[in-house]
Each structure stands twice: as C-alpha cells, then as structure tokens.
Write a protein that holds these residues in place. Sequence first.
Motif, PDB file in Angstrom:
ATOM      1  N   ARG A   1       2.915 -10.735 -14.418  1.00  0.00           N
ATOM      2  CA  ARG A   1       3.984  -9.944 -13.805  1.00  0.00           C
ATOM      3  C   ARG A   1       5.126 -10.803 -13.287  1.00  0.00           C
ATOM      4  O   ARG A   1       6.104 -10.301 -12.756  1.00  0.00           O
ATOM      5  CB  ARG A   1       3.402  -9.134 -12.642  1.00  0.00           C
ATOM      6  CG  ARG A   1       3.585  -7.632 -12.814  1.00  0.00           C
ATOM      7  CD  ARG A   1       3.308  -6.877 -11.521  1.00  0.00           C
ATOM      8  NE  ARG A   1       1.916  -6.910 -11.104  1.00  0.00           N
ATOM      9  CZ  ARG A   1       1.489  -6.397  -9.949  1.00  0.00           C
ATOM     10  NH1 ARG A   1       2.345  -5.819  -9.114  1.00  0.00           N
ATOM     11  NH2 ARG A   1       0.213  -6.461  -9.621  1.00  0.00           N
TER      12      ARG A   1
ATOM     13  N   ASP B   1      -3.659   6.002  -7.342  1.00  0.00           N
ATOM     14  CA  ASP B   1      -4.427   4.953  -8.004  1.00  0.00           C
ATOM     15  C   ASP B   1      -5.922   5.175  -8.067  1.00  0.00           C
ATOM     16  O   ASP B   1      -6.610   4.459  -8.786  1.00  0.00           O
ATOM     17  CB  ASP B   1      -4.154   3.617  -7.302  1.00  0.00           C
ATOM     18  CG  ASP B   1      -2.731   3.159  -7.524  1.00  0.00           C
ATOM     19  OD1 ASP B   1      -2.444   2.653  -8.610  1.00  0.00           O
ATOM     20  OD2 ASP B   1      -1.904   3.360  -6.622  1.00  0.00           O
TER      21      ASP B   1
ATOM     22  N   THR C   1      -1.994  -1.835  -7.155  1.00  0.00           N
ATOM     23  CA  THR C   1      -1.583  -3.237  -7.160  1.00  0.00           C
ATOM     24  C   THR C   1      -0.071  -3.390  -7.271  1.00  0.00           C
ATOM     25  O   THR C   1       0.443  -4.502  -7.189  1.00  0.00           O
ATOM     26  CB  THR C   1      -2.237  -3.986  -8.337  1.00  0.00           C
ATOM     27  OG1 THR C   1      -1.906  -3.296  -9.547  1.00  0.00           O
ATOM     28  CG2 THR C   1      -3.739  -4.054  -8.181  1.00  0.00           C
ATOM     29  N   SER C   2       0.656  -2.292  -7.442  1.00  0.00           N
ATOM     30  CA  SER C   2       2.100  -2.437  -7.628  1.00  0.00           C
ATOM     31  C   SER C   2       2.855  -2.389  -6.312  1.00  0.00           C
ATOM     32  O   SER C   2       3.974  -2.893  -6.217  1.00  0.00           O
ATOM     33  CB  SER C   2       2.616  -1.360  -8.584  1.00  0.00           C
ATOM     34  OG  SER C   2       2.263  -0.093  -8.098  1.00  0.00           O
ATOM     35  N   SER C   3       2.277  -1.788  -5.303  1.00  0.00           N
ATOM     36  CA  SER C   3       2.998  -1.649  -4.043  1.00  0.00           C
ATOM     37  C   SER C   3       2.762  -2.899  -3.175  1.00  0.00           C
ATOM     38  O   SER C   3       1.750  -3.025  -2.499  1.00  0.00           O
ATOM     39  CB  SER C   3       2.508  -0.391  -3.335  1.00  0.00           C
ATOM     40  OG  SER C   3       3.209  -0.212  -2.147  1.00  0.00           O
TER      41      SER C   3
ATOM     42  N   SER D   1      -0.101  -7.042  -0.214  1.00  0.00           N
ATOM     43  CA  SER D   1      -0.295  -5.651  -0.612  1.00  0.00           C
ATOM     44  C   SER D   1       0.043  -4.693   0.515  1.00  0.00           C
ATOM     45  O   SER D   1      -0.257  -4.957   1.684  1.00  0.00           O
ATOM     46  CB  SER D   1      -1.755  -5.434  -1.015  1.00  0.00           C
ATOM     47  OG  SER D   1      -2.007  -6.100  -2.223  1.00  0.00           O
TER      48      SER D   1
END
Length: 753
Positions: free
Chosen positions: A366, A680, A730-732, A740
């Motif tokens: 990423r 999620d 896991t994106s926030s 996180s």
Amino acid sequence: MEQADATRTAYRTCPLCEAGCGLEITVRGPEVVRIRGDRDDVFSHGFLCPKGSSLKQLHEDPDRLRRPLVRRDGRFVEVGWDEAWAEVAAGLGGVIERHGRAATALYLGNPGAHNLGALTYTRSVIKALGTRNVFSASTVDQMPKQVASGYLFGGPATVAVPDLDRTSYLLMLGANPYASNGSLCTAPDFPGRLQAIRARGGKVVVVDPRRTKTVEESDEWVAIVPGTDALLLAAIVQVLFADGLTAPGRLADVTDGIDDVAAACARFTPESVSDRCGVPADVIRRLTRELASAETAAVYGRIGTCVSEFGTTASWLVDVVNLLTGNLDRAGGAMFPLPAVGAANASGRPGIGAGFRTGRGHTRVRGLPEACGEYPVAALAEEITTPGDGQVRALVTVAGNPVLSTPNPDGALDAALAELEFMVAVDIYLNETTRHAHVILPPPSALQRSHYDLALLGFAVRNVANYSEPVFPRADDEPDEWEILARLALIAQGAPPDCDVALLDDATAASMLRHAVTDERSALAGRDPDELFALVSADGRRGPERLLDIRLRTGPYGDGFGARPEGLSLDALLAQPHGVDLGALEPRLPGALRTASGRIELASPVLLADLDRLATTVVERAADELWLVNRRDLRSNNSWMHNLDVLTRGKDRCVLQVHPADAAVRGLETGDLVQVTSGDGVIEVRAQVTDSVRPGVVSLPHGWGHDTSEARLSVAARRPGVNVNRLVGTSSIDPLSGTSALTAVPVRVLTLR
Ligand SMILES: Nc1nc2c(c(=O)[nH]1)N[C@H]1C(S)=C(S)[C@@H](COP(=O)(O)OP(=O)(O)OC[C@H]3O[C@@H](n4cnc5c(=O)[nH]c(N)nc54)[C@H](O)[C@@H]3O)O[C@H]1N2
Ligand SMILES: Nc1nc2c(c(=O)[nH]1)N[C@H]1C(S)=C(S)[C@@H](COP(=O)(O)OP(=O)(O)OC[C@H]3O[C@@H](n4cnc5c(=O)[nH]c(N)nc54)[C@H](O)[C@@H]3O)O[C@H]1N2
Ligand code: SF4
Ligand SMILES: [Mo]
C-alpha cells in the motif's frame, strides 16, 4: 543451602503494566506464599492492583509453556531446546535462502516493553533479520504521540507527561487510569494521585464518551463524540488566541510557529466544532478559560485520543495547549522526565539534533510510510497474502498476540498467518496467534527474571530507578528471555543453532562502551573501552545486567566509572531493593530538544497540513449506526491474562454496552444476544443496557475471543468472549503515524435475543 520450607521475602517491580508497582513477595522454597504491595517502595508506597498479586497464579499456571513446542503434522509437540533451535535454523534459514531477507517480518507485542531482556535484545533480532518489515503494538497504541513529539521536540521518546503530583488542573482525554493504571504516564496509584489533586483544591476534567470510574471520581465529565478530540483541542487553541489567553512564558523564546498555529486554528471556533464533538460551545470556552487561569494545569491525552484517524494531530494539539498556557516544562504542568537510563534526549549535544521524520521506507503493497522504524500493523496481513517480490513468508513474533489485539477484519489476519511458510513465536502461551507458529520458544516466568523498567521510567511522574533480581532461579534447561532472543538473532544472521550467545552479548557490551567513550560530554570521554569492559565483566556479570550497568553508569545520575563515586550503578541499585528516588521532575527545555532548528517546532508543515484534512473531513453516521469504542477492565491485560481464574471469575465482562435510548429503538434489553456489524466484520455478543455510554455510542473491551480449539488456554476457553478487532478494518488509519482507528468504528446493532 536454603531450607525447602524456609520463608523469605523478595522485592520485585510488577512487570504487568506501566505503573511498575513494587511488590513484596513472600516465598517458601519454590512456592509463592503471598504477594502484597511493597510499602517501602519509593514510588508505589504499597499500592497494587488485583493483577499484581496474580503473578503467583501466572507463575503457577499449568498452561504456561515451560518447554518449546514444535508443530508437526498440525499438532504441537514438546521438544528440547536443541531440537527447537534446529527447527528455527532450518525454517528461518530456508525462507531467507528461497526468498531473501525482505521476505521476513517481525511483530513485537506489548509485554516486551516491560521486559529487560526484550528491551536489550530485540534490536539485535531486528538487525540480524535485516528486514524493514517491523510491526508492533505501537501502531494500535501510542505511535501518534511519538510522532507528534518527534515533530515538536525532535525525538519520538521526548514525551511530556502530566506532573500529577503538583498540578492544580488536569484535563484528561481518552484515558481511564482507574482501569488501566495509566499509560505514557508512569504513576503507581494513579487514582490516589488524582484524588490528591482534588484534595488540594484542584480540578480534574475527563473527556470520554463513557462515564468511566475515572469520570465518576472527577469533577467534570465531557461526554465527547468519539474520534473528535482533535477538533475539540483545535477549538481550545482557537479560543486561547481569539481571547488573548496565550501565555507561553519563557518558552516563547525557543518556540517557532506560534503565529502559524494561530492562523491555522482560527477556523475551528467552538461553534463550528460543537455539533460534531457533541460538546456545547460554552463548555469549550469555559474549559479554555479554566485552563488558562489555573495556577498550573496539564492536558493529558491517552489511547482514546491516539487510536483515531486524527491521532497524531490530537496528540500534537495536547502539547500545543500545554505550551500556549505556559504549562509545558514547568512544575505542575506537562514535563519531561530525566530517567537514569535510556533517554536519547540526555546524551549528545544538548538542545539540537537531527530532527524527526517519517517515511524512510514504505510498505510494499500500500505504500504506507514508516514511522519510528516500523510499518503500520494494519498492513501486516496484506504483506503476507499479496504475491510478488518481497512478499512476507516468515514471521517472528515476540510477546505479541496480533490476532486478538490488532485489526483482524472478519479474521483476515488470522487467515494470513496460516499462509506463512515459517513462523516462530517467543511467547509464554499457545494462543490465538502462536497457534500459527511452527516453533514456540517460551521464556521463563516473570518471577524467574530480573527487572528494570528501561522504557517506562522515561515516562514517569518522578525520576526513579529500581532494579529487581529474579525471585526464583532458572533450571539449566530454562534459558532466559534475552538468551532466547540473542540466539534467535545469531541464527537469523546465519550462525549454527548451537552457537555461543556470549559472542553477541560481549559484542553488544563492547560496542556500547566504545560509543560511550567517544561522547566528549560524557564523564567517560577518552577512557579506554577495553579497561571499562573488563570492569563491568569482572564479577561474571553478563547479558542485560551488564548492559544495564553500563547504561546506569554512563547515564545522567551514573557513577561515570569513578568520576562520581556516589552515582548510580547496578551495584548501587542492588543495595536498594525498594528503589531510588531521584526527585520530582525538573524543567528540561531547551536542553532536551533534538530538533534540527534547536527550537520547539510548534508548526511542523505536516501537522499544519493535517489541520486542513481535519477541517474538511466530514464524518457521516447513518441514522441507524452507532459508534463503537473500546474499554479496559481492571482485571484484564490486553489479551493475555484471561487464563487466570482469579482475574476472570465473576460476571461476563465481554458485553456490548448500549445506551438506554439506543436500546429502546432496537427493543434491546440487558442479556440479549446482538449481532454487531461493521463495514469489515460481524460478531455476536450479549448486550448490557447502561447510561454509562453516551447516546449513539456502544462499547466492547478488546483482547477477548479465546474460542479456538487449537489454543492451550483451558481457563480462558471457558469464558472466551468475542474479538472486537474482527470489526476493525485495515484502511482506517491515521496517515501520519500509521496507527489504526480503533475508536469510533461505525456499527449496526441488531437484536437476536
Ligand atoms: N480494539 C482495541 N484493540 C487494541 C487496543 C484497544 O484499546 N482496542 N489496545 C491496543 C494496545 S494499547 C496494545 S498495547 C495492544 C497489545 O497487543 P499485543 O502486545 O499484540 O497483545 P497482548 O495481548 O499484550 O499479547 C501479549 C502476548 O505476549 C505474551 N507474553 C506475556 N508475557 C510475556 C513475556 O514475558 N515474554 C514473552 N515473550 N511473551 C509474553 C502473551 O502470551 C501474549 O501472547 O493491543 C491493542 N489492541
Ligand atoms: N486493566 C488493564 N490495564 C491496562 C491494560 C489493560 O488491557 N487492562 N492495557 C495497558 C495498555 S497496553 C495501555 S496502552 C494502557 C492504556 O491506558 P488508557 O489510555 O488509560 O486506556 P483505557 O483504559 O482504554 O482508556 C481509554 C478511554 O478512552 C475512551 N475513548 C474511546 N474513544 C475515545 C475518543 O475518541 N475520545 C476520547 N476522549 N476518549 C475515548 C474510552 O472510553 C476509555 O475510557 O492501559 C494499560 N493498562
Ligand atoms: S497497577 Fe500495574 S504495576 Fe501495579 S500491581 Fe497492578 S498491574 Fe502491577
Ligand atoms: Mo498499549
């Protein structure tokens, strides 16, 4: 020889949380008779919590691993150490041979921060593996505070702590020391110290979406909407400037960027943030005036302010307020400890340094930036599962349980660990994470190890030093944790499994001394490192003890190997089993700065830019969504003390707290089974209806979910609870620190009954 039934008393610092209480341990032969608080401890004065005395049960826990485990045909078998090390050498060596060092990764967990052996030898393992894939619990915890402190003061460990014992006003955000006993603020009997603030006429204000025990014992509860602390703090800064309340005092002369902060915060009026924070504008104005007019005041933000998408900015603004109100680096405000060992801001040239930056590397998949030598743990699963050059195939975990403690959306991390070609865990339990290991290497019980809080005394509200000897000896086939790590490092370097760990140990001590004598400001400048090496090794002292002795003697209170005979050394600490009090905190700026400018850099461009993101991010919650926040319970310790019946008996604590108004809409009553769904993941758990959460907020503790049959946690399995981190994506993340966003997770709650 000691009689088998002779009773003796040992003194030892508790390694379980940051408070570091002194324990008085009564021992008969190999048995622990009783554990009490050590009334003579210079710092904790007899305080202890229920966990401290459970070190006895932890020591005795039959599930705690005593011998290495190796997984063969899907089953774990106990083996001797030689066999285990041969497996490690083959497994790790194989991956490195096939895929290179970039295919290896580490995950370092929380108990390592309370562990002298881990603190002195984990770095060797990282270096030996030669990988950038270092992950830890820091990116589900305090990394935002470290990054903010790095930008402000030049060093990520230069963290200002509230001077609890002298302050007359404490504004505390996102911390619940009545449950946690404090964090980034080492203060045994934190609750007692809070009570003392009020007893001497001071005020304690707590900002928390939940009415915690800490709130109940305080003067005022500010029931903030989760995830909005940065907005609230920005508004406080706005009012300070708009109302002419800033008074940075002596630090004005060494601070850059005050005007830039004023300009950047001008848009955050209390009226503009009030709805989003859920805090009335007049309350924000009043709190600001109180902070500005208090004789002394400290703002203290902890995990609730860190684990959000604006964690670094919130952490920065905490110190902006401390500085603008004249409370940074003064008695009763927020101050910088000067520990006996380990302060990077106490060595080298005072007042100036290389400064701080992040992004010295980026994750493969990423492209997330490094911070403090680590990558965000939210990226661990994808680094294992995404094919390509540099795909992680081997993992070393040390004292970590990421399956329960880090984002694991619908079990994605759990599944990823199962794909590894090789995993080795240094851990005391076969649990949710270590079940994926091919080899588990168990260190001895805490009571068989020495202790010195190398890391946490750097955040203490008093300067103290305290060394504990092991309470019980180790058998010949029970290597100490540092020996396990040292051998792991040597094997990772390519040494044979039966190599001599003394090689690494001697080299580490010698290099530390060589470095010390080159510092012109040190009392050791120009001394012969070989002579010093002989001195510290003379009585057979090795391992962490020798390294600690060197660091004590070369530290700010050290004996300088004779230069200050009354100064500290390991021998001096051994003569003081209740610790040495080195006094109240003293002002340390500008000397402790390590910024490139030699000034407090209040307005780092990175942080100013993040205020734009803060101003423009609109967080929408659907009408039927609630904000999920975390909570800690006094008798837990993240994920790993649930196997002790003394701590887990009683009512089920892993329940979803729901406000009565939100429960009514859902026809929900205490005891009902509910389904909790985020973007999620989904879990099922029992609900508890309570007005101790603000409306719109639900709360679950973390660290539960002991329901896998592959673990060896017989007590925890009886009361498994659910893993809240299956709901966390896991994106926030906070883009500045990679931490996180564990708080303010939008969820839907459906009653199943
Ligand atoms: N949703 C949510 N998640 C959170 C948090 C939250 O507030 N909310 N809090 C986060 C925080 S602050 C943290 S620090 C992390 C913790 O995250 P981790 O550190 O990954 O998890 P722990 O539960 O502390 O697991 C500790 C592991 O160390 C092992 N262990 C215990 N003692 C020793 C020892 O002496 N030596 C060795 N080698 N191993 C030992 C235990 O068996 C266990 O496997 O969790 C984070 N996760
Ligand atoms: N008993 C026990 N003690 C522990 C631990 C444990 O698991 N159990 N873990 C240890 C570890 S590793 C750590 S890091 C420390 C942490 O120590 P603390 O930082 O004191 O952690 P918590 O007790 O979780 O308190 C955090 C508070 O933040 C609130 N909160 C959640 N979201 C927000 C938000 O968006 N804004 C604000 N203002 N508040 C919010 C929560 O409701 C909670 O009351 O505790 C340590 N001590
Ligand atoms: S407060 Fe922390 S250090 Fe003190 S006894 Fe409890 S767990 Fe141990
Ligand atoms: Mo933590």
